[in-house]
Design a protein around this motif. Structure first.
Motif, PDB file in Angstrom:
ATOM      1  N   GLY A   1       0.841  -1.197   0.000  1.00  0.00           N
ATOM      2  CA  GLY A   1       0.000   0.000   0.000  1.00  0.00           C
ATOM      3  C   GLY A   1       0.878   1.249   0.000  1.00  0.00           C
ATOM      4  O   GLY A   1       2.040   1.216  -0.391  1.00  0.00           O
ATOM      5  N   LEU A   2       0.322   2.335   0.453  1.00  0.00           N
ATOM      6  CA  LEU A   2       1.044   3.612   0.473  1.00  0.00           C
ATOM      7  C   LEU A   2       2.110   3.608   1.556  1.00  0.00           C
ATOM      8  O   LEU A   2       1.836   3.278   2.709  1.00  0.00           O
ATOM      9  CB  LEU A   2       0.064   4.760   0.723  1.00  0.00           C
ATOM     10  CG  LEU A   2       0.666   6.151   0.763  1.00  0.00           C
ATOM     11  CD1 LEU A   2       1.160   6.549  -0.632  1.00  0.00           C
ATOM     12  CD2 LEU A   2      -0.338   7.158   1.255  1.00  0.00           C
ATOM     13  N   ILE A   3       3.326   3.960   1.164  1.00  0.00           N
ATOM     14  CA  ILE A   3       4.418   4.151   2.118  1.00  0.00           C
ATOM     15  C   ILE A   3       5.135   5.437   1.748  1.00  0.00           C
ATOM     16  O   ILE A   3       4.992   5.948   0.644  1.00  0.00           O
ATOM     17  CB  ILE A   3       5.410   2.958   2.137  1.00  0.00           C
ATOM     18  CG1 ILE A   3       5.957   2.691   0.740  1.00  0.00           C
ATOM     19  CG2 ILE A   3       4.783   1.718   2.694  1.00  0.00           C
ATOM     20  CD1 ILE A   3       7.016   1.605   0.707  1.00  0.00           C
ATOM     21  N   MET A   4       5.879   5.968   2.682  1.00  0.00           N
ATOM     22  CA  MET A   4       6.628   7.194   2.453  1.00  0.00           C
ATOM     23  C   MET A   4       8.104   6.824   2.295  1.00  0.00           C
ATOM     24  O   MET A   4       8.588   5.918   2.970  1.00  0.00           O
ATOM     25  CB  MET A   4       6.453   8.172   3.611  1.00  0.00           C
ATOM     26  CG  MET A   4       5.010   8.537   3.899  1.00  0.00           C
ATOM     27  SD  MET A   4       4.173   9.318   2.533  1.00  0.00           S
ATOM     28  CE  MET A   4       4.929  10.930   2.562  1.00  0.00           C
ATOM     29  N   ARG A   5       8.807   7.529   1.401  1.00  0.00           N
ATOM     30  CA  ARG A   5      10.223   7.244   1.219  1.00  0.00           C
ATOM     31  C   ARG A   5      10.986   8.534   0.954  1.00  0.00           C
ATOM     32  O   ARG A   5      10.418   9.532   0.530  1.00  0.00           O
ATOM     33  CB  ARG A   5      10.447   6.258   0.089  1.00  0.00           C
ATOM     34  CG  ARG A   5      10.198   6.835  -1.281  1.00  0.00           C
ATOM     35  CD  ARG A   5      10.473   5.842  -2.350  1.00  0.00           C
ATOM     36  NE  ARG A   5      10.322   6.469  -3.656  1.00  0.00           N
ATOM     37  CZ  ARG A   5      10.580   5.885  -4.788  1.00  0.00           C
ATOM     38  NH1 ARG A   5      10.989   4.647  -4.808  1.00  0.00           N
ATOM     39  NH2 ARG A   5      10.432   6.526  -5.914  1.00  0.00           N
ATOM     40  N   ARG A   6      12.280   8.488   1.226  1.00  0.00           N
ATOM     41  CA  ARG A   6      13.176   9.586   0.889  1.00  0.00           C
ATOM     42  C   ARG A   6      14.528   9.002   0.515  1.00  0.00           C
ATOM     43  O   ARG A   6      14.905   7.917   0.947  1.00  0.00           O
ATOM     44  CB  ARG A   6      13.303  10.604   2.018  1.00  0.00           C
ATOM     45  CG  ARG A   6      14.024  10.102   3.241  1.00  0.00           C
ATOM     46  CD  ARG A   6      14.117  11.187   4.261  1.00  0.00           C
ATOM     47  NE  ARG A   6      14.669  10.651   5.508  1.00  0.00           N
ATOM     48  CZ  ARG A   6      14.911  11.370   6.560  1.00  0.00           C
ATOM     49  NH1 ARG A   6      14.655  12.657   6.544  1.00  0.00           N
ATOM     50  NH2 ARG A   6      15.416  10.825   7.640  1.00  0.00           N
ATOM     51  N   ARG A   7      15.243   9.721  -0.302  1.00  0.00           N
ATOM     52  CA  ARG A   7      16.527   9.256  -0.799  1.00  0.00           C
ATOM     53  C   ARG A   7      17.626   9.676   0.156  1.00  0.00           C
ATOM     54  O   ARG A   7      17.751  10.834   0.514  1.00  0.00           O
ATOM     55  CB  ARG A   7      16.779   9.871  -2.188  1.00  0.00           C
ATOM     56  CG  ARG A   7      17.991   9.381  -2.899  1.00  0.00           C
ATOM     57  CD  ARG A   7      17.705   8.019  -3.491  1.00  0.00           C
ATOM     58  NE  ARG A   7      18.840   7.511  -4.211  1.00  0.00           N
ATOM     59  CZ  ARG A   7      18.854   7.288  -5.514  1.00  0.00           C
ATOM     60  NH1 ARG A   7      17.792   7.532  -6.231  1.00  0.00           N
ATOM     61  NH2 ARG A   7      19.909   6.805  -6.098  1.00  0.00           N
ATOM     62  N   LEU A   8      18.412   8.731   0.604  1.00  0.00           N
ATOM     63  CA  LEU A   8      19.588   8.984   1.417  1.00  0.00           C
ATOM     64  C   LEU A   8      20.803   8.576   0.595  1.00  0.00           C
ATOM     65  O   LEU A   8      20.665   7.852  -0.383  1.00  0.00           O
ATOM     66  CB  LEU A   8      19.534   8.180   2.718  1.00  0.00           C
ATOM     67  CG  LEU A   8      18.409   8.544   3.677  1.00  0.00           C
ATOM     68  CD1 LEU A   8      18.442   7.622   4.883  1.00  0.00           C
ATOM     69  CD2 LEU A   8      18.493   9.980   4.107  1.00  0.00           C
TER      70      LEU A   8
END
Length: 57
Positions: free
Chosen positions: A26-33
Motif C-alpha cells: 500500500g502507500l508508504i513514504m520514502r526519501r533518498r539517502l
C-alpha cells in the motif's frame, strides 16, 4: 550515462523530503539517502492529503 551521473549526484545530496510511494503493501513514504532509500509508514495527515490529491486528479 547521464542517468547514472544524475543518480550519483542525488545520492550525494540525498533528500530531506518524504514522498509518497505506492508499494506492494500500500502507500508508504520514502526519501533518498546517500546510497539507499529510507521508508516509513505514512501519518494520518499524509494519507488524507494523498487521498485528496487522488480525488482531485
Amino acid at each position: 550515462m547521464l542517468k547514472s551521473f544524475i543518480n550519483k549526484l542525488i545520492d550525494f545530496f540525498g533528500s530531506k523530503d518524504w514522498e509518497p510511494y505506492a508499494g506492494k503493501e500500500g502507500l508508504i513514504m520514502r526519501r533518498r539517502l546517500p546510497g539507499r532509500w529510507e521508508y516509513r509508514a505514512p501519518t494520518a495527515a499524509e494519507i488524507e492529503e494523498e487521498l485528496l490529491w487522488q480525488a482531485i486528479k
